[in-house]
Design a protein around this motif. Structure first.
Motif, mmCIF file in Angstrom:
data_model
loop_
_atom_site.group_PDB
_atom_site.id
_atom_site.type_symbol
_atom_site.label_atom_id
_atom_site.label_comp_id
_atom_site.label_asym_id
_atom_site.label_seq_id
_atom_site.Cartn_x
_atom_site.Cartn_y
_atom_site.Cartn_z
ATOM 1 N N SER A 166 1.112 -1.177 0.126
ATOM 2 C CA SER A 166 0.050 -0.105 -0.062
ATOM 3 C C SER A 166 0.927 1.351 -0.005
ATOM 4 O O SER A 166 1.809 1.410 0.532
ATOM 5 C CB SER A 166 -0.957 -0.053 1.268
ATOM 6 N N THR A 178 -7.967 -2.041 11.298
ATOM 7 C CA THR A 178 -8.325 -1.983 9.916
ATOM 8 C C THR A 178 -7.038 -2.849 9.242
ATOM 9 O O THR A 178 -5.937 -2.864 9.392
ATOM 10 C CB THR A 178 -8.259 -0.567 9.423
ATOM 11 N N LEU A 180 -5.262 -3.146 5.329
ATOM 12 C CA LEU A 180 -5.099 -2.550 4.064
ATOM 13 C C LEU A 180 -4.226 -3.468 3.373
ATOM 14 O O LEU A 180 -3.124 -3.593 3.615
ATOM 15 C CB LEU A 180 -4.627 -1.367 4.012
ATOM 16 N N VAL A 203 -2.858 -1.083 -2.965
ATOM 17 C CA VAL A 203 -3.947 -0.260 -2.450
ATOM 18 C C VAL A 203 -3.274 1.218 -2.459
ATOM 19 O O VAL A 203 -2.111 1.343 -1.784
ATOM 20 C CB VAL A 203 -4.265 -0.692 -1.117
ATOM 21 N N ILE A 211 -10.519 6.185 7.420
ATOM 22 C CA ILE A 211 -10.778 4.757 7.026
ATOM 23 C C ILE A 211 -11.094 4.288 8.727
ATOM 24 O O ILE A 211 -10.296 4.287 9.639
ATOM 25 C CB ILE A 211 -9.986 3.782 6.611
ATOM 26 N N CYS A 215 -12.052 -2.056 9.215
ATOM 27 C CA CYS A 215 -12.352 -2.096 7.757
ATOM 28 C C CYS A 215 -11.298 -2.919 7.086
ATOM 29 O O CYS A 215 -10.254 -3.325 7.493
ATOM 30 C CB CYS A 215 -12.394 -0.804 7.290
ATOM 31 N N VAL A 217 -9.758 -3.227 2.966
ATOM 32 C CA VAL A 217 -9.485 -2.718 1.657
ATOM 33 C C VAL A 217 -8.404 -3.684 0.836
ATOM 34 O O VAL A 217 -7.206 -3.779 1.152
ATOM 35 C CB VAL A 217 -8.842 -1.284 1.547
ATOM 36 N N THR A 225 -6.267 -0.983 -6.440
ATOM 37 C CA THR A 225 -7.409 -0.466 -5.744
ATOM 38 C C THR A 225 -7.240 0.760 -5.004
ATOM 39 O O THR A 225 -5.951 1.206 -4.460
ATOM 40 C CB THR A 225 -7.697 -1.482 -4.470
ATOM 41 N N VAL A 227 -8.614 4.695 -3.073
ATOM 42 C CA VAL A 227 -9.262 5.411 -2.522
ATOM 43 C C VAL A 227 -9.161 6.757 -2.432
ATOM 44 O O VAL A 227 -8.133 7.199 -2.267
ATOM 45 C CB VAL A 227 -9.668 4.973 -1.005
ATOM 46 N N HIS A 238 -16.071 -2.885 3.798
ATOM 47 C CA HIS A 238 -15.170 -3.630 3.040
ATOM 48 C C HIS A 238 -15.305 -3.154 1.435
ATOM 49 O O HIS A 238 -16.163 -3.047 0.919
ATOM 50 C CB HIS A 238 -15.699 -5.165 2.736
ATOM 51 N N ILE A 239 -13.949 -2.924 1.060
ATOM 52 C CA ILE A 239 -13.658 -2.415 -0.596
ATOM 53 C C ILE A 239 -12.856 -3.585 -1.032
ATOM 54 O O ILE A 239 -11.669 -3.831 -0.742
ATOM 55 C CB ILE A 239 -12.959 -1.078 -0.374
#
Length: 333
Positions: A166, A178, A180, A203, A211, A215, A217, A225, A227, A238-239
């Motif tokens: 990420s 979270t 990621l 990400v 966020i 969560c 991602v 992905t 955001v 959830h993405i």
């Protein structure tokens, strides 16, 4: 292109070495060193192609294409691996070429990690090789930052967060629990059973994103992905992989966005909204709470229901059903 900060190449390998028992067309000694989607594969890449009808893949100069089609449908490929299940064959083959970078054993903060001035680390933080953390960032207790991850300046990250594969912008807020950048739910199957499709993307969290807690991602299969700036995501959302979430999007708790969905700037998702994969949600649109979105939503519209539809249509249908139900009850009395 596979980001070398997160993945390492294990090749090159010949096509024959990649698939020793497969039927191969073309140059079996062609060297392959990377992986890419079929429409962007280069002369050293492996890809897979599942044509719709007999559509030819005339633009790809890939080193090797895994396909069930005949050679005339991929005339520019160096070699073909013929398979009844191209996607599952790719899933079983690609790990021989590319591997995710791992943590250095028994090292909490890798010496190659770069921390700018004023970074604050909580107890038990783990930081992988070549990670970069910007000035003034705060990392909460027992958070894990994977190899190659970049975190922007003044970004605050809560406790027990996991971030891998990420790139995080400036002034973001990521709350406790979270995750990621983990692999999404991409599964292919063949006679040997289901197999996870490798996720080789990233990400991207742009500046000033919030966020919430717990969560997820997922990183993309090949693409990122993303955001967008100033988006605010509530707890327990959830993405999925390959999603593109625009700027200034508001997403309430328990929202779930399936893979490869595009959400336009300024859209609002109520609590428990679910969106099917490969949908497009227009800029400035609103999805009412608990809506199940199976279709594309035009810009600026308000949809609701299960399945979701424009709000005026939903309310008219609901009123009609209520009248019919009341009439049936009265007739039975």
């Amino acid at each position: 292109m596979i980001d070398p900060r997160f993945y390492e190449a294990l090749g090159p390998m010949t096509v024959r070495a990649l698939a020793p028992s497969a039927e191969i067309g073309g140059d079996a000694e062609r060297l392959v060193s990377g992986a890419a989607p079929a429409d962007r594969a280069g002369p050293s890449d492996l890809c897979y192609y599942e044509p719709k009808g007999a559509a030819p893949l005339t633009t790809s100069p890939a080193a090797c294409i895994i396909t069930a089609a005949q050679a005339h449908l991929a005339p520019n490929a160096g070699a073909l691996i013929l398979s009844d299940r191209p996607r599952s064959t790719f899933a079983r083959t690609a790990p021989a070429l590319i591997r995710a970078r791992s943590f250095t054993p028994d090292v909490a903060i890798d010496p190659s990690a770069q921390l700018e001035d004023g970074v604050r680390l909580g107890h038990g933080v783990v930081i992988g090789a070549h990670a970069r953390i910007g000035a003034g960032a705060e990392i909460g207790p027992h958070t894990v930052i994977g190899p190659g991850v970049a975190i922007g300046r003044r970004t605050r990250i809560g406790a027990n967060v996991s971030i891998a594969f990420s790139l995080i912008g400036d002034d973001c807020l990521i709350l406790s629990g979270t995750v990621l950048g983990e692999q999404g739910f991409g599964v292919a199957g063949d006679a040997s059973g289901p197999v996870d499709v490798p996720h080789l993307g990233r990400v991207i969290i742009q500046d000033r994103v919030t966020i919430g807690a717990n969560c997820t991602v997922d990183r993309g299969v090949f693409d990122d992905t993303v955001v967008g700036e100033d988006t605010k995501i509530d707890n327990l959302c959830h993405i999925a992989h390959n999603c593109q979430v625009g700027r200034g999007v508001l997403m309430a708790a328990f929202a779930g966005v399936s893979g490869s969905t595009v959400i336009g700037d300024g859209a609002t998702l109520g609590g428990r909204v679910g969106i099917a994969d490969h949908r497009r949600i227009g800029a400035g649109s609103t999805l009412a709470g608990a809506s199940a979105v199976m279709q594309d939503v035009p810009e600026g519209e308000v949809w609701m229901g299960y399945p979701a539809k424009p709000i005026r249509k939903f309310l008219r249908e609901t009123a009609w059903l209520n009248r019919k139900s009341a009439g049936a009850r009265n007739a039975g009395e």
